[in-house]
Design an enzyme around this catalytic site. Structure first.
Site, PDB file in Angstrom:
ATOM      1  N   TYR A 173      -0.742  -5.249  28.801  1.00 51.16           N
ATOM      2  CA  TYR A 173       0.128  -5.138  27.638  1.00 51.16           C
ATOM      3  C   TYR A 173      -0.389  -4.620  26.443  1.00 51.16           C
ATOM      4  O   TYR A 173       0.143  -3.627  25.897  1.00 51.16           O
ATOM      5  CB  TYR A 173       0.429  -6.737  27.354  1.00 51.16           C
TER       6      TYR A 173
HETATM    7  N1  LIG Z   1       8.515 -11.696  20.003  1.00 50.79           N
HETATM    8  C1  LIG Z   1       7.294 -11.211  19.434  1.00 50.79           C
HETATM    9  O1  LIG Z   1       6.815 -11.881  18.605  1.00 50.79           O
HETATM   10  C2  LIG Z   1       6.619  -9.970  19.751  1.00 50.79           C
HETATM   11  C3  LIG Z   1       5.351  -9.850  19.409  1.00 50.79           C
HETATM   12  C4  LIG Z   1       4.779  -8.582  19.605  1.00 50.79           C
HETATM   13  C5  LIG Z   1       5.732  -7.616  20.322  1.00 50.79           C
HETATM   14  N2  LIG Z   1       6.930  -7.844  20.512  1.00 50.79           N
HETATM   15  C6  LIG Z   1       7.466  -6.777  21.368  1.00 50.79           C
HETATM   16  O2  LIG Z   1       8.921  -6.627  20.673  1.00 50.79           O
HETATM   17  C7  LIG Z   1       9.882  -6.134  21.764  1.00 50.79           C
HETATM   18  C8  LIG Z   1      10.961  -7.403  22.028  1.00 50.79           C
HETATM   19  O3  LIG Z   1      10.244  -8.461  22.349  1.00 50.79           O
HETATM   20  P1  LIG Z   1      11.074  -9.973  22.539  1.00 50.79           P
HETATM   21  O4  LIG Z   1      10.165 -10.965  22.124  1.00 50.79           O
HETATM   22  O5  LIG Z   1      12.289  -9.877  21.832  1.00 50.79           O
HETATM   23  O6  LIG Z   1      11.255  -9.915  24.168  1.00 50.79           O
HETATM   24  P2  LIG Z   1      12.335 -10.574  24.939  1.00 50.79           P
HETATM   25  O7  LIG Z   1      11.892 -10.834  26.245  1.00 50.79           O
HETATM   26  O8  LIG Z   1      12.970 -11.795  24.287  1.00 50.79           O
HETATM   27  O9  LIG Z   1      13.653  -9.571  25.047  1.00 50.79           O
HETATM   28  C9  LIG Z   1      13.482  -8.511  25.836  1.00 50.79           C
HETATM   29  C10 LIG Z   1      14.679  -7.786  26.252  1.00 50.79           C
HETATM   30  O10 LIG Z   1      14.530  -6.338  26.965  1.00 50.79           O
HETATM   31  C11 LIG Z   1      14.959  -6.618  28.237  1.00 50.79           C
HETATM   32  N3  LIG Z   1      14.248  -5.933  29.043  1.00 50.79           N
HETATM   33  C12 LIG Z   1      13.190  -6.160  29.737  1.00 50.79           C
HETATM   34  N4  LIG Z   1      12.739  -5.113  30.753  1.00 50.79           N
HETATM   35  C13 LIG Z   1      13.733  -4.322  30.637  1.00 50.79           C
HETATM   36  C14 LIG Z   1      14.071  -2.967  31.351  1.00 50.79           C
HETATM   37  N5  LIG Z   1      13.019  -2.710  32.195  1.00 50.79           N
HETATM   38  N6  LIG Z   1      14.975  -2.372  30.994  1.00 50.79           N
HETATM   39  C15 LIG Z   1      15.732  -2.795  30.255  1.00 50.79           C
HETATM   40  N7  LIG Z   1      15.828  -3.804  29.437  1.00 50.79           N
HETATM   41  C16 LIG Z   1      14.799  -4.409  29.853  1.00 50.79           C
HETATM   42  C17 LIG Z   1      15.253  -8.066  28.652  1.00 50.79           C
HETATM   43  O11 LIG Z   1      16.371  -8.306  29.482  1.00 50.79           O
HETATM   44  C18 LIG Z   1      15.487  -8.728  27.272  1.00 50.79           C
HETATM   45  O12 LIG Z   1      16.892  -8.578  26.845  1.00 50.79           O
HETATM   46  C19 LIG Z   1       9.106  -5.706  22.893  1.00 50.79           C
HETATM   47  O13 LIG Z   1       8.580  -4.569  23.046  1.00 50.79           O
HETATM   48  C20 LIG Z   1       7.631  -6.945  22.656  1.00 50.79           C
HETATM   49  O14 LIG Z   1       6.746  -6.460  23.459  1.00 50.79           O
HETATM   50  C21 LIG Z   1       7.389  -9.000  20.388  1.00 50.79           C
END
Ligand SMILES: NC(=O)c1ccc[n+]([C@@H]2O[C@H](COP(=O)([O-])OP(=O)(O)OC[C@H]3O[C@@H](n4cnc5c(N)ncnc54)[C@H](O)[C@@H]3O)[C@@H](O)[C@H]2O)c1
Length: 273
Positions: free
Chosen positions: A178
Site C-alpha cells: 500500500y
Molecule cells: N480513510 C482514511 O483515513 C484514509 C487514509 C489514507 C488514505 N486514504 C485513501 O483515501 C481513499 C479513500 O479511502 P476510504 O477510506 O474512503 O476507502 P473506502 O474503502 O471506504 O472506499 C473506497 C471506495 O472505492 C471503491 N473501490 C475499491 N476498489 C475499486 C475499484 N477497483 N474500482 C472502482 N471502485 C473501487 C470501493 O467500493 C469504495 O466505494 C483511498 O485511496 C485510500 O487509500 C484513506
C-alpha cells in the site's frame, strides 16, 4: 500552451478574475470521482454536488454506485453513474467517454478509488498484494489522468486530485505494498503537475485521515489510539465536511497557483512528517 510567461507590472500573463466569490465555486463543473460509492469518495461527491458540480460517480460495486447516485439526485443535482472497475483500463476509457458523451467536457478528476488487501509486512507481502495495489492505485490513477488529459488540455483548464496516504509518507509498518503504491501516486502527481502546468491543468494529492466504513471496531485498535493521541484535534476527519471542502477548493478556480503538492487533511496529526 508552450510559451514562457514574463511578468511586467500592469501586464499580468493570466487574465485576472473579476469576481472573487466566483473563483471559489464548483457550480457547473463536471467532476469524476472514482470510488464514490462510500467513504471519502462518497463524501466528496455529495459535497461537490451540493456546490452545484455535475458529478460522475465511478464505482465498481453496483449497490454502492446506486446509493450515491440516489443521494445526489435527491439533492436535485445533476449526476451520472458509471460502473467502473479502476483496475481495468477499458473501464476507465468508458468512464471518461460516457462523461464526455453526457456533459461534453470534463473539468475535474478525483482519483480516490483504491482496492485494499489485508495488512502484510515487507517479509511476507505477496505478488498478488502488490499487483492489486498497483493496478487499482498507480495504474488506475495514471490511465485515468491520461484519459482526461486531451479534454482538459483542449479547454486549457483542468483539476486533478490524487489520493496518497500518511502511511506511505511515514512508512507505516505492515502496509508494504500500500505504502509503495501511494508514494508512486505522489510521484505521478508531481510529474503530471510539471508536464501539464502549461496546459492549464493543476495536479495535487490529498493524504487524508477520515472515519470511513471501517466502523466502531476499528476504533478499538492500537493504530486508532495512536492517531488520536497525535492528532491535535483529537478526532478523525469527516468524509463530507472535512475532505469535501478540500476537494472543492482543489477543483475550483481558486486553486490556480498550487500544483504538485500533497495536502495533509489530518487534523494536524502528521504535521511533523
Ligand atoms: N480513510 C482514511 O483515513 C484514509 C487514509 C489514507 C488514505 N486514504 C485513501 O483515501 C481513499 C479513500 O479511502 P476510504 O477510506 O474512503 O476507502 P473506502 O474503502 O471506504 O472506499 C473506497 C471506495 O472505492 C471503491 N473501490 C475499491 N476498489 C475499486 C475499484 N477497483 N474500482 C472502482 N471502485 C473501487 C470501493 O467500493 C469504495 O466505494 C483511498 O485511496 C485510500 O487509500 C484513506
Amino acid at each position: 500552451m508552450s510559451e514562457t510567461w514574463t511578468y511586467t507590472d500592469g501586464d499580468y500573463p493570466l487574465p485576472r478574475p473579476t469576481d472573487a466569490a466566483a473563483m471559489h465555486t464548483v457550480a457547473g463543473k463536471v467532476v469524476i470521482v472514482t470510488g464514490s460509492g462510500r467513504g471519502i469518495g462518497r463524501g466528496m461527491a455529495v459535497h461537490l454536488a451540493k456546490g452545484g458540480a455535475r458529478v460522475v460517480v465511478a464505482e465498481w460495486k453496483d449497490d454502492l454506485l446506486a446509493s450515491t447516485v440516489a443521494e445526489i439526485e435527491a439533492l436535485g443535482a445533476e449526476c451520472l453513474g458509471v460502473p467502473t472497475n479502476i483496475m481495468e483500463r477499458a473501464d476507465i476509457d468508458v468512464m471518461v467517454g460516457r462523461t464526455i458523451e453526457r456533459f461534453g467536457r470534463v473539468d475535474g478528476l478525483i482519483n480516490n478509488a483504491q482496492t485494499f488487501r489485508p495488512l502484510a509486512d515487507i517479509a511476507t507481502v505477496t505478488e498478488h498484494d502488490v499487483d492489486v495495489f498497483y493496478r487499482s492505485g498507480v495504474k488506475g490513477t495514471l490511465w485515468a489522468m491520461q484519459a482526461v488529459h486531451p479534454h482538459m488540455a483542449e479547454q486549457q483548464w483542468g483539476r486533478i486530485v490524487n489520493f496518497a496516504s500518511s502511511m506511505g509518507i511515514t512508512g507505516g509498518a505492515g502496509f508494504a505494498a500500500y505504502n509503495a503504491s501511494k508514494e508512486a501516486i505522489r510521484a505521478l502527481t508531481r510529474t503530471a503537475a510539471r508536464e501539464w502546468a502549461m496546459d492549464g491543468i493543476v495536479v495535487n494529492a490529498i493524504a487524508p485521515a477520515a472515519a470511513t466504513h471501517k466502523g466502531a471496531g476499528a476504533q478499538q485498535s492500537e493504530g486508532y489510539r495512536q492517531f488520536i493521541e497525535n492528532c491535535p484535534m483529537r478526532r478523525q476527519g469527516d468524509p463530507e465536511w472535512d475532505m469535501g471542502p478540500l476537494a472543492w477548493f482543489l477543483c475550483s478556480d481558486a486553486c490556480r497557483y498550487l500544483t504538485g503538492h500533497t495536502f495533509m487533511a489530518d487534523g494536524g496529526a502528521f504535521m511533523w512528517a
